[in-house]
Write a protein that holds these residues in place. Structure first.
Motif, short mmCIF file in Angstrom:
data_model
loop_
_atom_site.label_atom_id
_atom_site.label_comp_id
_atom_site.label_asym_id
_atom_site.label_seq_id
_atom_site.Cartn_x
_atom_site.Cartn_y
_atom_site.Cartn_z
N TYR A 231 -4.17 5.44 -9.85
CA TYR A 231 -5.21 5.43 -8.83
C TYR A 231 -6.60 5.42 -9.47
CZ TYR A 231 -1.81 6.23 -5.13
OH TYR A 231 -0.78 6.09 -4.24
N THR B 158 -0.61 0.26 -6.18
CA THR B 158 -1.69 1.23 -6.05
C THR B 158 -2.90 0.64 -5.33
OG1 THR B 158 -0.97 2.23 -8.14
CG2 THR B 158 -3.15 2.84 -7.33
N LEU C 97 -4.55 1.86 -1.76
CA LEU C 97 -5.97 2.20 -1.67
C LEU C 97 -6.67 1.38 -0.59
CD1 LEU C 97 -6.97 2.57 -5.43
CD2 LEU C 97 -6.88 4.39 -3.73
#
Length: 346
Positions: free
Chosen positions: A91, A315, A319
């Motif tokens: 992240y 990821t 997000l």
């Protein structure tokens, strides 16, 4: 405690005995057959809903699992879905490569502005189709429906050429000496949205038109008797009653605009919006990995392994959609109310 348990067992036996007695009083054990069929139907419905929910949520669970895996877990064949060592390093790197906070801010204001502009244009068009008669009305509405049926990818080449060499009736060439280039500019997309030709605008026109058609005409007639003009009647009488549908269309426009890759890649590539950053994350990570390996080993570097690339893309996708999920959690009441009310009136 023993006496209480014995009393409960006696009550259960009595209830079963009374139920069997009622069942014997029916024809062909109807009561028992009915209850057994209800149990099987409920069990089948539960299994079906569980399977559908699993099909929908399993890709998200898989992406979340990949996003929190360490490098060792990604290359360990014994690790399937649950990592041995959860980490947030993916992240941190994805947010750095995507310039996340800048992209998030740009996406919020661009998406909200475009969605508001689209809803204003679609509301005016839908009200015109619902309440006014004009030449070729059915033909133009058929064109609106056609914009819903035809996928935007079919229009990619003519749309690109039209906005890359934008010259309405030759006026741009007459004034500037050459056509305007409106691709990769926000103004080009705003022009498209202001004319109700943006992303899925035909669907919003159809939904709002159906809503306005089913509103009582007596509301408008009473307003006209009181001296209101058509514009004032629309703004003060019709719009307040249509707020649920307007909220629904705005939320749809906001969410679809947030994740759109077609129009954003054509008009908003230079604005660091979320969908563009998600689409480019694979190439960005590939360049970052090669440069990192070259700095460590002093060689030319190599492309990242597929497992690392998949984890990074997972990821980035998470997000990108987390803000949309948060918006939905707060706005789901408006979704349900607006769709429910529109369903009653439609």
């Amino acid at each position: 405690m023993t006496n209480v348990g014995a009393v409960q067992k006696e009550k259960q036996k009595g209830a079963i005995a009374r139920y069997l007695e009622r069942n014997r009083a029916t024809d062909n054990n109807y009561l028992l057959k009915r209850d057994i069929s209800r149990i099987f139907v409920g069990l089948f419905t539960t299994i079906l809903l569980f399977g559908l929910c699993f099909l929908i949520l399993q890709p998200l669970f898989h992406q979340f699992s990949n996003s929190i895996m360490s490098r060792d877990d990604l290359f360990d064949p014994t690790v399937m879905s649950i990592p041995r060592e959860a980490t947030l390093d993916n992240y941190r790197l994805a947010m750095e490569l995507m310039t996340y906070w800048t992209s998030l801010f740009n996406t919020i204001w661009v998406t909200a502005f475009v969605a508001v502009l689209q809803i204003i244009a679609c509301t005016l068009v839908a009200y015109g189709f619902a309440r006014f008669d004009f030449p070729l009305k059915k033909f133009w509405f058929a064109c609106v429906i056609l914009t819903v049926l035809v996928p935007p990818q079919v229009l990619r080449v003519p749309l690109f050429l039209n906005f890359h060499f934008f010259d309405m009736f030759g006026l741009m060439t007459l004034i500037n000496g050459e056509p305007l280039m409106l691709t990769n500019t926000l103004s080009g997309y705003l022009l498209l949205s202001a004319t109700a030709m943006g992303l899925r605008n035909g669907l919003y026109i159809f939904m709002l038109r159906q809503y306005f058609r089913n509103m009582p005409k007596e509301l408008e007639e009473s307003a006209w008797v009181d001296g209101c003009g058509k514009l004032r009647t629309f703004v003060q009488i019709m719009l307040p009653d249509a707020v649920p549908m307007l909220v629904s269309c705005f939320l749809f426009a906001f969410v679809w605009q947030w994740t759109d890759g077609f129009f954003n890649s054509m008009f908003l590539r230079g604005y660091n919006v979320m969908s563009v950053q998600m689409a480019a994350l694979g190439d960005t990570f590939n360049f970052h990995y090669i440069r990192q390996i070259a700095a460590i080993t002093g060689t030319h570097g190599a492309a990242p392994p597929i497992a690392l690339m998949e984890a990074m893309i997972s990821t980035g996708v998470l997000l990108g959609i987390i803000p949309v999920i948060i918006i939905y959690l707060f706005a789901q009441r408006f979704f349900v109310e607006s769709i429910g009310q529109s369903g009653i009136k439609m």
